[in-house]
Scaffold this motif. Structure first.
Motif, PDB file in Angstrom:
ATOM      1  N   GLU A   1       0.940  -1.009  -0.118  1.00 15.55           N
ATOM      2  CA  GLU A   1       0.044  -0.154   0.075  1.00 15.55           C
ATOM      3  C   GLU A   1       1.063   0.732  -0.035  1.00 15.55           C
ATOM      4  O   GLU A   1       1.996   1.148   0.113  1.00 15.55           O
ATOM      5  N   ILE A   2       0.630   2.208  -0.880  1.00 11.67           N
ATOM      6  CA  ILE A   2       1.205   4.103  -1.058  1.00 11.67           C
ATOM      7  C   ILE A   2       0.251   5.248  -0.613  1.00 11.67           C
ATOM      8  O   ILE A   2      -0.370   5.067  -1.376  1.00 11.67           O
ATOM      9  N   PRO A   3       0.514   5.654  -0.531  1.00  7.51           N
ATOM     10  CA  PRO A   3      -0.274   6.657  -0.239  1.00  7.51           C
ATOM     11  C   PRO A   3      -0.205   7.604  -1.490  1.00  7.51           C
ATOM     12  O   PRO A   3       0.848   7.127  -1.807  1.00  7.51           O
ATOM     13  N   ALA A   4      -1.075   8.014  -1.434  1.00 12.21           N
ATOM     14  CA  ALA A   4      -1.308   8.757  -3.093  1.00 12.21           C
ATOM     15  C   ALA A   4      -0.055  10.109  -3.079  1.00 12.21           C
ATOM     16  O   ALA A   4       0.617   9.990  -4.095  1.00 12.21           O
ATOM     17  N   LYS A   5       0.191  11.257  -1.676  1.00  8.24           N
ATOM     18  CA  LYS A   5       1.274  11.338  -1.668  1.00  8.24           C
ATOM     19  C   LYS A   5       2.693  11.076  -2.454  1.00  8.24           C
ATOM     20  O   LYS A   5       3.728  11.162  -2.847  1.00  8.24           O
ATOM     21  N   HIS A   6       2.995  10.033  -2.201  1.00  3.36           N
ATOM     22  CA  HIS A   6       4.482   8.816  -1.485  1.00  3.36           C
ATOM     23  C   HIS A   6       4.340   8.588  -3.129  1.00  3.36           C
ATOM     24  O   HIS A   6       5.560   8.693  -3.599  1.00  3.36           O
ATOM     25  N   LEU A   7       3.502   7.861  -3.898  1.00  2.00           N
ATOM     26  CA  LEU A   7       3.246   7.520  -4.885  1.00  2.00           C
ATOM     27  C   LEU A   7       3.917   8.721  -6.291  1.00  2.00           C
ATOM     28  O   LEU A   7       4.004   8.282  -7.469  1.00  2.00           O
ATOM     29  N   THR A   8       2.858   9.864  -6.058  1.00  2.00           N
ATOM     30  CA  THR A   8       3.107  10.654  -6.830  1.00  2.00           C
ATOM     31  C   THR A   8       4.727  11.016  -6.657  1.00  2.00           C
ATOM     32  O   THR A   8       4.959  11.731  -7.899  1.00  2.00           O
ATOM     33  N   LYS A   9       5.483  10.927  -5.488  1.00  3.24           N
ATOM     34  CA  LYS A   9       7.127  10.579  -5.522  1.00  3.24           C
ATOM     35  C   LYS A   9       7.712  10.197  -5.805  1.00  3.24           C
ATOM     36  O   LYS A   9       8.561  10.277  -7.020  1.00  3.24           O
ATOM     37  N   ILE A  10       7.457   9.035  -6.541  1.00  2.00           N
ATOM     38  CA  ILE A  10       7.881   7.827  -6.567  1.00  2.00           C
ATOM     39  C   ILE A  10       7.239   7.996  -8.273  1.00  2.00           C
ATOM     40  O   ILE A  10       8.198   8.074  -9.120  1.00  2.00           O
ATOM     41  N   LEU A  11       6.489   8.706  -9.104  1.00  2.00           N
ATOM     42  CA  LEU A  11       6.473   8.623 -10.823  1.00  2.00           C
ATOM     43  C   LEU A  11       7.579   9.970 -10.655  1.00  2.00           C
ATOM     44  O   LEU A  11       7.482   9.426 -11.758  1.00  2.00           O
TER      45      LEU A  11
END
Length: 277
Positions: free
Chosen positions: A94-104
């Motif tokens: 599970e990845i928080p949306a803010k963290h996924l934004t950073k990964i992208l």
């Protein structure tokens, strides 16, 4: 977030055995020095010679078993461009949306560097025959796609070039749908023009709905100047999606870094054909 375990298969090709041995050794040492991951096992295969390959007769493979956070493995998949990735772990993450934004954002940066050096990735068949895409979805439709089909709602800003704004807009909308996206919002604005070529630079902002793999694929192909995951607040990735994301990004990077070798092979084949004629 629980760490993930994968196996990278990193391919090496060369026309010089010693140079390839040195390069593979350096790659293995570089992997061992990586921070934030555990290199559980690494094996550098023996160099193999193919006498029928005049251009790149020597090849080798590094097999590295790596355990670490998803975002670090995403980074390594692009930087080391393995020819194949196998997922060992069987758990979802599970990845928080803010963290996924950073990964992208990291994916966009790294892929942008590669494309600046080796050329673009996005390529499509003729788009004229595709129907005009739908733009705009109701709140109920968006919620259904997110909850029932496990999709993301995200904002995506990219620079594109062309001679005619209407044509650029029509083609990009169709390209996004071809990739597997639904378009909720779309805006385009001209930013400049090259007087010598008459090619114009446009900034396109779109709000898109797609599954998580498509979001990573799109980011890898377009290297957007900005991307932001809006919903859901927590994104769940199952093993199949993790495997798909890592394999896709590794494949994109591998395609780019091996282009010079493919160009050499094509040039040699064309030269041989001309000589034979």
């Amino acid at each position: 977030m629980e760490p993930i375990e994968v196996i990278f298969y990193i391919e090496g090709l060369s026309n010089d055995r010693k140079a390839l041995e040195s390069a593979m050794g350096q790659t293995a040492e570089s992997l061992k020095a990586e921070k934030d991951v555990e290199i559980r096992d690494i094996y550098v295969d023996e160099i193999v010679e193919d006498p029928d390959n005049d251009l790149l007769p020597y090849s080798g493979m590094i097999e590295a078993r790596i355990r670490g956070p998803f975002e670090v493995l995403v980074d390594l998949a692009i930087r080391y461009a393995p020819a194949a990735v196998d997922l060992v772990s069987t758990d979802s993450i599970e990845i928080p949306a803010k963290h996924l934004t950073k990964i992208l954002g990291g994916v966009s940066y790294l892929m942008g560097q590669l494309m600046e050096k080796f050329g673009p990735l996005a390529a499509y068949p003729k788009l004229d025959e595709l129907p005009e895409p739908q733009v705009g979805y109701s709140r109920e439709e968006i919620e259904s796609l997110i909850i029932d089909e496990r999709m993301l709602l995200y904002r995506f800003v990219v620079e594109v070039y062309g001679e005619d704004e209407n044509r650029v807009e029509a083609d990009l909308k169709k390209a996004l749908v071809y990739e597997g996206c639904r378009i909720n919002k779309f805006a385009i604005q001209q930013q400049g023009e090259n007087e010598e070529t008459n090619r114009k630079r446009f900034l396109v902002a779109a709000e898109l709905i797609s599954d998580v793999e498509t979001a990573f694929q799109l980011t890898g192909k377009y290297a957007p100047v900005a991307i932001s995951v809006v919903e859901p607040e927590i994104v769940d990735l199952n093993p199949s999606e993790i495997q798909g994301v890592l394999s896709d990004l590794a494949g994109f990077a591998h395609e780019l870094v091996t282009r010079p070798l493919k160009a050499m092979a094509i040039e040699k084949a064309n030269t041989s054909f001309k000589l034979m004629r």
